[in-house]
Design a protein around this motif. Sequence first.
Motif, short mmCIF file in Angstrom:
data_model
loop_
_atom_site.label_atom_id
_atom_site.label_comp_id
_atom_site.label_asym_id
_atom_site.label_seq_id
_atom_site.Cartn_x
_atom_site.Cartn_y
_atom_site.Cartn_z
N SER A 100 -7.22 4.19 2.89
CA SER A 100 -7.38 4.74 1.56
C SER A 100 -7.37 3.67 0.46
O SER A 100 -6.42 2.88 0.36
CB SER A 100 -6.25 5.74 1.29
OG SER A 100 -6.15 6.03 -0.09
N PHE A 101 -8.40 3.69 -0.37
CA PHE A 101 -8.48 2.74 -1.48
C PHE A 101 -7.27 2.86 -2.40
O PHE A 101 -6.70 1.85 -2.80
CB PHE A 101 -9.77 2.97 -2.28
CG PHE A 101 -9.87 2.08 -3.49
CD1 PHE A 101 -10.37 0.79 -3.37
CD2 PHE A 101 -9.45 2.52 -4.74
CE1 PHE A 101 -10.45 -0.06 -4.48
CE2 PHE A 101 -9.52 1.68 -5.84
CZ PHE A 101 -10.02 0.40 -5.71
N ASP A 102 -6.90 4.08 -2.75
CA ASP A 102 -5.81 4.29 -3.70
C ASP A 102 -4.49 3.69 -3.21
O ASP A 102 -3.79 3.02 -3.96
CB ASP A 102 -5.63 5.77 -4.01
CG ASP A 102 -6.81 6.34 -4.78
OD1 ASP A 102 -7.49 5.57 -5.49
OD2 ASP A 102 -7.08 7.56 -4.66
N VAL A 103 -4.15 3.94 -1.96
CA VAL A 103 -2.90 3.43 -1.40
C VAL A 103 -2.93 1.90 -1.35
O VAL A 103 -1.98 1.23 -1.76
CB VAL A 103 -2.66 4.01 0.01
CG1 VAL A 103 -1.47 3.36 0.67
CG2 VAL A 103 -2.47 5.51 -0.07
N LEU A 104 -4.03 1.34 -0.87
CA LEU A 104 -4.16 -0.10 -0.77
C LEU A 104 -4.17 -0.76 -2.15
O LEU A 104 -3.50 -1.77 -2.36
CB LEU A 104 -5.43 -0.47 0.00
CG LEU A 104 -5.42 -0.09 1.48
CD1 LEU A 104 -6.83 -0.15 2.05
CD2 LEU A 104 -4.48 -1.00 2.25
N SER A 105 -4.90 -0.19 -3.08
CA SER A 105 -4.98 -0.73 -4.42
C SER A 105 -3.60 -0.74 -5.09
O SER A 105 -3.22 -1.72 -5.74
CB SER A 105 -5.97 0.09 -5.25
OG SER A 105 -6.05 -0.41 -6.55
N ARG A 106 -2.86 0.34 -4.93
CA ARG A 106 -1.52 0.42 -5.51
C ARG A 106 -0.63 -0.68 -4.91
O ARG A 106 0.12 -1.33 -5.63
CB ARG A 106 -0.91 1.79 -5.25
CG ARG A 106 0.38 2.03 -6.01
CD ARG A 106 0.89 3.46 -5.90
NE ARG A 106 -0.16 4.44 -6.16
CZ ARG A 106 -0.60 5.31 -5.24
NH1 ARG A 106 -0.08 5.33 -4.03
NH2 ARG A 106 -1.54 6.18 -5.54
#
Length: 73
Positions: free
Chosen positions: A40-46
């Motif tokens: 997931s982009f969101d989890v990794l980005s965070r």
Amino acid sequence: MDRSFYQFVLSFRGGKKDDAKAVFAEAMFKDHGFPKDVKSFDVLSRYIEEKADEEMPSVVFDELYEEYKERYE
């Protein structure tokens, strides 16, 4: 996507010292807390934003994630 982002980025390890993607991959490999199974982009980005490691800048993460998405979606 069959591979996690972590697995994808590991393919950049061992590159030249001036290659931002290789530097990112090496720093990610050494970071034992990096979410290895996440896609997931969101989890990794965070994680990248909170970690704020200078060897794993968000601009390089964005480029790598775009390549990851293009290859595995």
